[in-house]
Design a protein around this motif. Structure first.
Motif, PDB file in Angstrom:
ATOM      1  N   GLU A 209       4.914   5.645  12.567  1.00 17.07           N
ATOM      2  CA  GLU A 209       3.879   6.687  12.641  1.00 17.07           C
ATOM      3  C   GLU A 209       2.480   6.111  12.429  1.00 17.07           C
ATOM      4  OE1 GLU A 209       6.675   7.053  10.511  1.00 17.07           O
ATOM      5  OE2 GLU A 209       7.676   8.026  12.196  1.00 17.07           O
ATOM      6  N   GLY A 210       2.392   4.820  12.170  1.00 17.13           N
ATOM      7  CA  GLY A 210       1.096   4.171  11.990  1.00 17.13           C
ATOM      8  C   GLY A 210       0.604   4.105  10.558  1.00 17.13           C
ATOM      9  N   ASP A 211       1.437   4.523   9.580  1.00 18.87           N
ATOM     10  CA  ASP A 211       1.041   4.427   8.175  1.00 18.87           C
ATOM     11  C   ASP A 211       1.075   2.966   7.731  1.00 18.87           C
ATOM     12  OD1 ASP A 211       0.827   7.216   7.951  1.00 18.87           O
ATOM     13  OD2 ASP A 211       2.940   7.415   7.384  1.00 18.87           O
ATOM     14  N   LEU A 212       0.019   2.544   7.075  1.00 19.76           N
ATOM     15  CA  LEU A 212      -0.089   1.161   6.613  1.00 19.76           C
ATOM     16  C   LEU A 212       0.749   0.966   5.354  1.00 19.76           C
ATOM     17  CD1 LEU A 212      -1.525  -1.489   7.315  1.00 19.76           C
ATOM     18  CD2 LEU A 212      -3.455  -0.706   5.929  1.00 19.76           C
ATOM     19  N   VAL A 213       1.691   0.034   5.394  1.00 21.80           N
ATOM     20  CA  VAL A 213       2.599  -0.258   4.282  1.00 21.80           C
ATOM     21  C   VAL A 213       2.127  -1.471   3.502  1.00 21.80           C
ATOM     22  CG1 VAL A 213       4.978  -0.930   3.702  1.00 21.80           C
ATOM     23  CG2 VAL A 213       4.545   0.824   5.451  1.00 21.80           C
ATOM     24  N   ALA A 214       1.661  -2.508   4.195  1.00 18.02           N
ATOM     25  CA  ALA A 214       1.218  -3.731   3.524  1.00 18.02           C
ATOM     26  C   ALA A 214       0.281  -4.512   4.437  1.00 18.02           C
ATOM     27  CB  ALA A 214       2.421  -4.607   3.153  1.00 18.02           C
TER      28      ALA A 214
ATOM     29  N   GLU B  60      -3.858 -12.578   9.900  1.00 22.11           N
ATOM     30  CA  GLU B  60      -3.658 -11.347   9.144  1.00 22.11           C
ATOM     31  C   GLU B  60      -2.495 -10.582   9.750  1.00 22.11           C
ATOM     32  OE1 GLU B  60      -6.874  -8.590   7.582  1.00 22.11           O
ATOM     33  OE2 GLU B  60      -5.985  -7.380   9.191  1.00 22.11           O
ATOM     34  N   VAL B  61      -1.612 -10.086   8.889  1.00 21.09           N
ATOM     35  CA  VAL B  61      -0.462  -9.294   9.317  1.00 21.09           C
ATOM     36  C   VAL B  61      -0.571  -7.918   8.679  1.00 21.09           C
ATOM     37  CG1 VAL B  61       2.057  -9.138   9.429  1.00 21.09           C
ATOM     38  CG2 VAL B  61       0.965 -11.395   9.381  1.00 21.09           C
ATOM     39  N   ARG B  62      -0.453  -6.912   9.507  1.00 19.35           N
ATOM     40  CA  ARG B  62      -0.460  -5.528   9.030  1.00 19.35           C
ATOM     41  C   ARG B  62       0.940  -4.970   9.248  1.00 19.35           C
ATOM     42  NH1 ARG B  62      -5.717  -3.528   8.492  1.00 19.35           N
ATOM     43  NH2 ARG B  62      -5.161  -1.406   9.058  1.00 19.35           N
ATOM     44  N   VAL B  63       1.574  -4.477   8.184  1.00 20.19           N
ATOM     45  CA  VAL B  63       2.899  -3.879   8.278  1.00 20.19           C
ATOM     46  C   VAL B  63       2.718  -2.364   8.277  1.00 20.19           C
ATOM     47  CG1 VAL B  63       5.172  -3.657   7.203  1.00 20.19           C
ATOM     48  CG2 VAL B  63       3.938  -5.847   7.077  1.00 20.19           C
ATOM     49  N   LEU B  64       3.261  -1.732   9.329  1.00 19.99           N
ATOM     50  CA  LEU B  64       3.064  -0.295   9.539  1.00 19.99           C
ATOM     51  C   LEU B  64       4.393   0.405   9.796  1.00 19.99           C
ATOM     52  CD1 LEU B  64       0.672  -1.582  12.039  1.00 19.99           C
ATOM     53  CD2 LEU B  64      -0.260   0.215  10.633  1.00 19.99           C
ATOM     54  N   THR B  65       4.420   1.705   9.531  1.00 22.19           N
ATOM     55  CA  THR B  65       5.556   2.519   9.955  1.00 22.19           C
ATOM     56  C   THR B  65       5.371   2.854  11.431  1.00 22.19           C
ATOM     57  OG1 THR B  65       4.477   4.630   9.467  1.00 22.19           O
ATOM     58  CG2 THR B  65       5.709   3.567   7.650  1.00 22.19           C
TER      59      THR B  65
ATOM     60  N   GLY C 164      15.943   3.977   6.752  1.00 20.74           N
ATOM     61  CA  GLY C 164      15.796   4.610   8.051  1.00 20.74           C
ATOM     62  C   GLY C 164      14.424   4.420   8.665  1.00 20.74           C
ATOM     63  N   THR C 165      13.465   3.989   7.863  1.00 19.67           N
ATOM     64  CA  THR C 165      12.114   3.748   8.370  1.00 19.67           C
ATOM     65  C   THR C 165      12.088   2.450   9.159  1.00 19.67           C
ATOM     66  OG1 THR C 165      11.159   4.817   6.416  1.00 19.67           O
ATOM     67  CG2 THR C 165       9.684   3.415   7.710  1.00 19.67           C
ATOM     68  N   THR C 166      11.543   2.488  10.374  1.00 20.74           N
ATOM     69  CA  THR C 166      11.339   1.256  11.124  1.00 20.74           C
ATOM     70  C   THR C 166       9.931   0.771  10.831  1.00 20.74           C
ATOM     71  OG1 THR C 166      12.899   1.888  12.847  1.00 20.74           O
ATOM     72  CG2 THR C 166      11.303   0.168  13.404  1.00 20.74           C
ATOM     73  N   LEU C 167       9.859  -0.470  10.378  1.00 15.83           N
ATOM     74  CA  LEU C 167       8.581  -1.105  10.077  1.00 15.83           C
ATOM     75  C   LEU C 167       8.213  -2.050  11.209  1.00 15.83           C
ATOM     76  CD1 LEU C 167       9.147  -2.001   6.322  1.00 15.83           C
ATOM     77  CD2 LEU C 167       7.902  -0.040   7.259  1.00 15.83           C
ATOM     78  N   TYR C 168       6.923  -2.150  11.462  1.00 21.47           N
ATOM     79  CA  TYR C 168       6.392  -3.053  12.476  1.00 21.47           C
ATOM     80  C   TYR C 168       5.362  -3.956  11.816  1.00 21.47           C
ATOM     81  CZ  TYR C 168       8.589   0.189  15.662  1.00 21.47           C
ATOM     82  OH  TYR C 168       9.516   0.965  16.312  1.00 21.47           O
ATOM     83  N   ALA C 169       5.477  -5.239  12.050  1.00 24.25           N
ATOM     84  CA  ALA C 169       4.483  -6.197  11.571  1.00 24.25           C
ATOM     85  C   ALA C 169       3.684  -6.666  12.774  1.00 24.25           C
ATOM     86  CB  ALA C 169       5.156  -7.378  10.883  1.00 24.25           C
ATOM     87  N   GLU C 170       2.388  -6.402  12.732  1.00 25.64           N
ATOM     88  CA  GLU C 170       1.490  -6.849  13.796  1.00 25.64           C
ATOM     89  C   GLU C 170       0.616  -7.954  13.234  1.00 25.64           C
ATOM     90  OE1 GLU C 170      -0.626  -3.585  15.548  1.00 25.64           O
ATOM     91  OE2 GLU C 170       1.152  -2.986  16.672  1.00 25.64           O
ATOM     92  N   ALA C 171       0.767  -9.147  13.793  1.00 28.76           N
ATOM     93  CA  ALA C 171       0.032 -10.322  13.312  1.00 28.76           C
ATOM     94  C   ALA C 171      -1.027 -10.709  14.335  1.00 28.76           C
ATOM     95  CB  ALA C 171       1.000 -11.488  13.088  1.00 28.76           C
ATOM     96  N   ARG C 172      -2.210 -10.997  13.806  1.00 26.95           N
ATOM     97  CA  ARG C 172      -3.317 -11.443  14.659  1.00 26.95           C
ATOM     98  C   ARG C 172      -3.953 -12.677  14.039  1.00 26.95           C
ATOM     99  NH1 ARG C 172      -3.353  -6.037  15.604  1.00 26.95           N
ATOM    100  NH2 ARG C 172      -3.719  -5.393  17.747  1.00 26.95           N
TER     101      ARG C 172
ATOM    102  N   LEU D 224       0.799  -1.219   0.000  1.00 32.16           N
ATOM    103  CA  LEU D 224       0.000   0.000   0.000  1.00 32.16           C
ATOM    104  C   LEU D 224       0.838   1.278   0.000  1.00 32.16           C
ATOM    105  CD1 LEU D 224      -2.511  -1.327   2.625  1.00 32.16           C
ATOM    106  CD2 LEU D 224      -2.891  -1.157   0.160  1.00 32.16           C
ATOM    107  N   LYS D 225       2.053   1.197   0.515  1.00 35.16           N
ATOM    108  CA  LYS D 225       2.918   2.371   0.616  1.00 35.16           C
ATOM    109  C   LYS D 225       4.363   1.895   0.621  1.00 35.16           C
ATOM    110  CE  LYS D 225       3.915   6.361   3.449  1.00 35.16           C
ATOM    111  NZ  LYS D 225       3.443   7.296   4.419  1.00 35.16           N
ATOM    112  N   SER D 226       5.258   2.701   0.069  1.00 34.34           N
ATOM    113  CA  SER D 226       6.677   2.327   0.086  1.00 34.34           C
ATOM    114  C   SER D 226       7.325   2.753   1.402  1.00 34.34           C
ATOM    115  CB  SER D 226       7.405   2.971  -1.098  1.00 34.34           C
ATOM    116  OG  SER D 226       7.349   4.378  -1.001  1.00 34.34           O
ATOM    117  N   ALA D 227       8.489   2.190   1.655  1.00 31.50           N
ATOM    118  CA  ALA D 227       9.261   2.522   2.855  1.00 31.50           C
ATOM    119  C   ALA D 227      10.682   2.849   2.435  1.00 31.50           C
ATOM    120  CB  ALA D 227       9.240   1.366   3.846  1.00 31.50           C
TER     121      ALA D 227
END
Length: 136
Positions: free
Chosen positions: A112-117, A105-110, A85-93, A79-82
């Motif tokens: 700042e909370g921007d959705l990347v994938a 489902e895994v949501r990858v975010l910056t 220097g950007t730290t990405l977080y993958a939150e899996a539920r 959904l967005k490039s990174a």
């Protein structure tokens, strides 16, 4: 041995910089800071690096019930490039905890909370128990 120690054996993800931050039954959070080594020819984080981060988060959640669980299928939507220097977080539920075929489902975010994938996964849970005595 704890699950997070067991998953460090995922050498590819670990060598790519993915680190497990938290695991509980049905939930995990993993991070990775984008470096020059993660970049594609366009100068943004390569999709495979983002998928590797998400896949480790999937593995943490899928195996949080202490049975060996492997991926059956994964679908990723970027959904967005990174940038570096950007730290990405993958939150899996775990959306559906089936005894054989869990859905995660895994949501990858910056940071700042921007959705990347978004990655949707199904797994195959085996009867074999993991050689672990806890999650963290």
């Amino acid at each position: 041995m704890k699950l997070n120690e067991f998953l460090i054996k995922d050498r590819f993800a670990y060598d790519a910089g993915a680190r497990i931050l938290h695991i509980e039954p049905g939930y995990a959070r993993v991070s990775m800071t984008v470096t020059q080594e993660h970049l594609n020819a366009a100068g943004v984080c390569q999709g495979g690096a983002i998928f590797t981060l998400a896949d480790l988060a999937f593995a943490a959640v899928a195996n949080s019930h202490k049975n060996i669980t492997l991926s059956l299928s994964s679908n990723i939507t970027f959904l967005k490039s990174a940038k570096p220097g950007t730290t990405l977080y993958a939150e899996a539920r775990e959306t559906f905890n089936h005894n054989k075929i869990p859905y995660i489902e895994v949501r990858v975010l910056t940071g700042e909370g921007d959705l990347v994938a978004i990655v949707t996964n199904t797994g195959y849970r085996k009867k074999d128990e993991l050689p672990i005595d806890g999650l963290e």
